[in-house]
Design a protein around this motif. Structure first.
Motif, PDB file in Angstrom:
ATOM      1  N   THR A   1      13.233  -7.535   3.357  1.00  0.00           N
ATOM      2  CA  THR A   1      12.809  -9.084   3.299  1.00  0.00           C
ATOM      3  C   THR A   1      11.524  -8.703   4.947  1.00  0.00           C
ATOM      4  N   ALA A   2      11.725  -8.310   5.543  1.00  0.00           N
ATOM      5  CA  ALA A   2      10.143  -7.936   7.117  1.00  0.00           C
ATOM      6  C   ALA A   2       9.554  -6.811   5.942  1.00  0.00           C
ATOM      7  N   VAL A   3       9.374  -5.946   5.812  1.00  0.00           N
ATOM      8  CA  VAL A   3       9.122  -4.676   5.526  1.00  0.00           C
ATOM      9  C   VAL A   3       8.639  -5.063   4.214  1.00  0.00           C
ATOM     10  N   ASP A   4       8.626  -6.128   3.195  1.00  0.00           N
ATOM     11  CA  ASP A   4       8.122  -6.969   2.053  1.00  0.00           C
ATOM     12  C   ASP A   4       7.932  -7.937   2.594  1.00  0.00           C
ATOM     13  N   ASN A   5       7.567  -8.336   3.930  1.00  0.00           N
ATOM     14  CA  ASN A   5       6.513  -8.717   4.229  1.00  0.00           C
ATOM     15  C   ASN A   5       5.271  -8.334   5.004  1.00  0.00           C
ATOM     16  N   ILE A   6       5.620  -7.849   5.328  1.00  0.00           N
ATOM     17  CA  ILE A   6       4.574  -6.715   6.173  1.00  0.00           C
ATOM     18  C   ILE A   6       3.330  -6.507   5.668  1.00  0.00           C
ATOM     19  N   ALA A   7       4.253  -5.754   4.372  1.00  0.00           N
ATOM     20  CA  ALA A   7       3.288  -5.426   2.996  1.00  0.00           C
ATOM     21  C   ALA A   7       2.785  -6.489   2.400  1.00  0.00           C
ATOM     22  N   VAL A   8       2.902  -7.775   2.591  1.00  0.00           N
ATOM     23  CA  VAL A   8       1.826  -8.456   1.766  1.00  0.00           C
ATOM     24  C   VAL A   8       0.659  -8.795   3.104  1.00  0.00           C
ATOM     25  N   PHE A   9       1.371  -8.093   4.352  1.00  0.00           N
ATOM     26  CA  PHE A   9       0.389  -9.675   5.722  1.00  0.00           C
ATOM     27  C   PHE A   9      -0.500  -8.039   5.571  1.00  0.00           C
ATOM     28  N   PHE A  10      -0.327  -6.338   5.448  1.00  0.00           N
ATOM     29  CA  PHE A  10      -1.083  -5.712   5.298  1.00  0.00           C
ATOM     30  C   PHE A  10      -2.177  -6.169   3.997  1.00  0.00           C
ATOM     31  N   THR A  11      -1.646  -6.457   3.245  1.00  0.00           N
ATOM     32  CA  THR A  11      -2.291  -6.697   1.644  1.00  0.00           C
ATOM     33  C   THR A  11      -3.486  -7.503   1.767  1.00  0.00           C
ATOM     34  N   GLU A  12      -3.005  -8.474   2.475  1.00  0.00           N
ATOM     35  CA  GLU A  12      -3.737  -9.738   2.626  1.00  0.00           C
ATOM     36  C   GLU A  12      -4.217  -9.441   3.705  1.00  0.00           C
ATOM     37  N   ALA A  13      -4.170  -8.736   4.761  1.00  0.00           N
ATOM     38  CA  ALA A  13      -5.570  -8.217   5.755  1.00  0.00           C
ATOM     39  C   ALA A  13      -6.574  -7.068   4.870  1.00  0.00           C
TER      40      ALA A  13
ATOM     41  N   TYR B   1       2.109 -12.350  11.731  1.00  0.00           N
ATOM     42  CA  TYR B   1       3.684 -12.550  11.549  1.00  0.00           C
ATOM     43  C   TYR B   1       4.077 -12.035  12.734  1.00  0.00           C
ATOM     44  N   ASP B   2       5.318 -12.246  13.021  1.00  0.00           N
ATOM     45  CA  ASP B   2       6.429 -12.472  13.698  1.00  0.00           C
ATOM     46  C   ASP B   2       7.696 -12.095  12.938  1.00  0.00           C
ATOM     47  N   LEU B   3       7.780 -10.704  13.436  1.00  0.00           N
ATOM     48  CA  LEU B   3       9.485 -10.421  12.796  1.00  0.00           C
ATOM     49  C   LEU B   3      10.287 -11.435  12.778  1.00  0.00           C
ATOM     50  N   PRO B   4      11.398 -10.903  11.989  1.00  0.00           N
ATOM     51  CA  PRO B   4      12.583 -11.982  11.989  1.00  0.00           C
ATOM     52  C   PRO B   4      13.426 -12.445  13.381  1.00  0.00           C
TER      53      PRO B   4
ATOM     54  N   GLY C   1      -3.572   2.544  -0.545  1.00  0.00           N
ATOM     55  CA  GLY C   1      -3.507   1.215   0.909  1.00  0.00           C
ATOM     56  C   GLY C   1      -1.881   0.347   0.156  1.00  0.00           C
ATOM     57  N   VAL C   2      -1.484   0.793   0.184  1.00  0.00           N
ATOM     58  CA  VAL C   2      -0.322   0.226  -0.779  1.00  0.00           C
ATOM     59  C   VAL C   2       1.180   1.171   0.237  1.00  0.00           C
ATOM     60  N   ALA C   3       1.477  -0.289   0.537  1.00  0.00           N
ATOM     61  CA  ALA C   3       2.274   0.367   1.079  1.00  0.00           C
ATOM     62  C   ALA C   3       3.897   0.636   0.648  1.00  0.00           C
ATOM     63  N   GLU C   4       4.569   1.814   1.151  1.00  0.00           N
ATOM     64  CA  GLU C   4       5.673   2.950   0.581  1.00  0.00           C
ATOM     65  C   GLU C   4       6.883   2.881   1.328  1.00  0.00           C
TER      66      GLU C   4
END
Length: 167
Positions: free
Chosen positions: A57-69, A104-107, A153-156
């Motif tokens: 979940t944290a990895v997915d949220n970081i990818a969303v965070f980076f995409t939003e930026a 974004y704060d990690l869980p 720019g996609v997270a892998e």
């Protein structure tokens, strides 16, 4: 005055009193011991499974965070600085002019293992994404790496060449 019950009711009451003995303390203790043993055996698997879910979940949220930026950089046509703060287990994004910011704060029990020092990348509107790699670790051991493709720019998913230990 004595109340008389029909014969079939009085027989049922007497037989119920004799057979209504319940369970003994020894039976109760044996049952509780069995339950405790099952929980002791299953607990490590349950906690590692929960940590794995938190990590994904944290990895997915970081990818969303980076995409939003990246999207905000393109939308506002201004550079966005993404800062990785490993000691706080936090990512921060802010436009250069301060018009937009996000954190974004990690869980709990998920930590940034790499990079070990705070660092920042700048996202320019319409430009390729800078190379950024993160390695996250759960408290009970699982690790997952994340890198951003320079062209898309996609997270892998990223696996380090050799195991990394928290120092």
């Amino acid at each position: 005055m004595q109340v008389r019950f029909p014969n079939y009711i009085s027989r049922g009451l007497r037989s119920r009193r004799r057979s209504d003995s319940g369970i003994t303390l020894v039976e109760l203790l044996i049952g509780l011991t069995i339950i405790a043993l099952i929980l002791a055996i299953a607990w490590p698997n349950v906690t590692s499974g929960i940590d794995g879910i938190r990590l994904r979940t944290a990895v997915d949220n970081i990818a969303v965070f980076f995409t939003e930026a990246r999207n905000m950089s393109d939308r506002l046509q201004t550079p966005v600085q993404v800062t990785v703060l490993p000691e706080e287990d936090r990512l921060r994004a802010v436009t250069i002019d301060g018009a937009w910011r996000n954190v974004y704060d990690l869980p709990d029990r998920i930590h940034i293992l790499l990079p070990r020092e705070p660092g920042a990348v700048i996202l320019f509107p319409g430009a390729p994404a800078p190379g950024l790699r993160l390695l996250l670790e759960a408290e009970h051991g699982p690790q997952t790496g994340l890198q951003f493709n320079v062209f898309t720019g996609v997270a892998e998913k990223w696996e380090p060449d050799e195991p990394v230990s928290a120092i």
